[in-house]
Design an enzyme around this catalytic site. Structure first.
Site, PDB file in Angstrom:
ATOM      1  N   ASP A  64      15.929  -6.947  54.061  1.00  0.00           N
ATOM      2  CA  ASP A  64      16.242  -7.187  52.654  1.00  0.00           C
ATOM      3  C   ASP A  64      16.329  -8.698  52.469  1.00  0.00           C
ATOM      4  O   ASP A  64      17.223  -9.351  53.025  1.00  0.00           O
ATOM      5  CB  ASP A  64      17.576  -6.540  52.267  1.00  0.00           C
ATOM      6  CG  ASP A  64      17.514  -5.027  52.313  1.00  0.00           C
ATOM      7  OD1 ASP A  64      16.483  -4.462  51.914  1.00  0.00           O
ATOM      8  OD2 ASP A  64      18.496  -4.405  52.754  1.00  0.00           O
ATOM      9  N   ASP A  82      15.778   4.785  45.034  1.00  0.00           N
ATOM     10  CA  ASP A  82      17.192   4.439  45.206  1.00  0.00           C
ATOM     11  C   ASP A  82      18.011   5.485  44.463  1.00  0.00           C
ATOM     12  O   ASP A  82      18.189   5.398  43.244  1.00  0.00           O
ATOM     13  CB  ASP A  82      17.484   3.043  44.650  1.00  0.00           C
ATOM     14  CG  ASP A  82      16.839   1.945  45.477  1.00  0.00           C
ATOM     15  OD1 ASP A  82      16.493   2.203  46.644  1.00  0.00           O
ATOM     16  OD2 ASP A  82      16.684   0.822  44.959  1.00  0.00           O
TER      17      ASP A  82
END
Length: 262
Positions: free
Chosen positions: A12, A131
């Site tokens: 990330d 998500d």
């Protein structure tokens, strides 16, 4: 012959650095993406996922320079996501060294993007990042799970299971299922949600969100995960890729052994 379970470290990236927090909050620095990519290639990762987590929030594309440098260091498949909005964005990332691209927010805003990318490049390059979280108060979906965007900061009210099924029909080749409730918490994957998605689609499903021990990876594999993605536990040395693969092999799952090298 049984299918090999793939282990995928996730980078990330924000402002050129790998970061990690809990539920995408309180981010802390985890290192240089190029250095981490090279290390994971050496340690036996099957693939790498690079997510520019601030790109959608900032309304920009993925940082190509970092992608290019990362791709030069690894000899395993590299999936890149963050800020992808057009077919041209996908083309640029593939030319920069990505093997696959991951779409999320832009596909929700304009689902035809999935059809367009799959038609031009084939579904093997297209991963849908979902998500998802259990529905909060005031939100109801048929499955009890909803899709979020912008790193989990925005509710959509879209049913996560239905969205995964629709995306497969449109042409995605894989589903990256990230539990926003479990992200960074390290208490285990959302097995119930993983099973629900596996029952709804036939494309490979990558489990993400919640890894804290090697046993958690085993539980995800038992629930049907075709691949398992993690970040914090690898970045900060809680468990190693070899630990995970040893645990999976002990429970009868097929894993690739050895390192990819660099």
């Amino acid at each position: 012959m049984s299918v090999t379970i793939r282990i995928i470290p996730c980078l990330d990236v924000a402002d050129g650095r790998v970061v990690k927090g809990v539920n995408f909050q309180n981010l802390r620095d985890a290192g240089d993406p190029v250095e981490l990519a090279a290390r994971y290639g050496q340690e036996g990762a099957d693939e790498l996922t690079f997510l520019d987590i601030s790109a959608s929030k900032e309304g920009r594309g993925t940082t190509l320079e970092v992608v290019t440098r990362t791709a030069e260091q690894v000899f395993i498949p590299l999936t890149v996501g963050g800020g992808i909005r057009t077919v041209e964005d996908v083309n640029r990332l593939l030319n920069a060294g990505a093997d696959k691209v991951s779409v999320n927010t832009a596909a929700i805003n304009r689902p035809d993007l999935i059809d367009e990318v799959a038609a031009r490049f084939g579904n093997q390059v297209l991963v849908l990042s979902v998500d998802a979280r259990r529905c909060a108060d005031g939100i109801s979906t048929p499955s009890g799970y909803e899709v979020t965007t912008h790193g989990g900061s925005r509710s959509t009210g879209i049913d996560a299971i239905g969205w995964a099924r629709d995306a497969q029909q449109r042409g995605v080749g894989e589903i990256l299922l990230n539990s926003m409730d479990a992200d960074g918490v390290q208490t285990g994957f959302d097995i119930e949600m993983l099973r629900a998605v596996k029952q709804a689609v036939t494309v490979p499903v990558i489990a993400s969100g919640g890894a804290g021990t090697a046993q958690h990876f085993v539980e995800a594999a038992k629930a049907g995960a075709d691949a398992i993605l993690a970040a914090s536990v690898f970045h900060f040395g809680t468990v190693s890729i070899s630990d995970v693969k040893e645990a999976l092999a002990t429970h009868g799952f097929t894993v690739r052994t050895g390192s990819a090298g660099a």
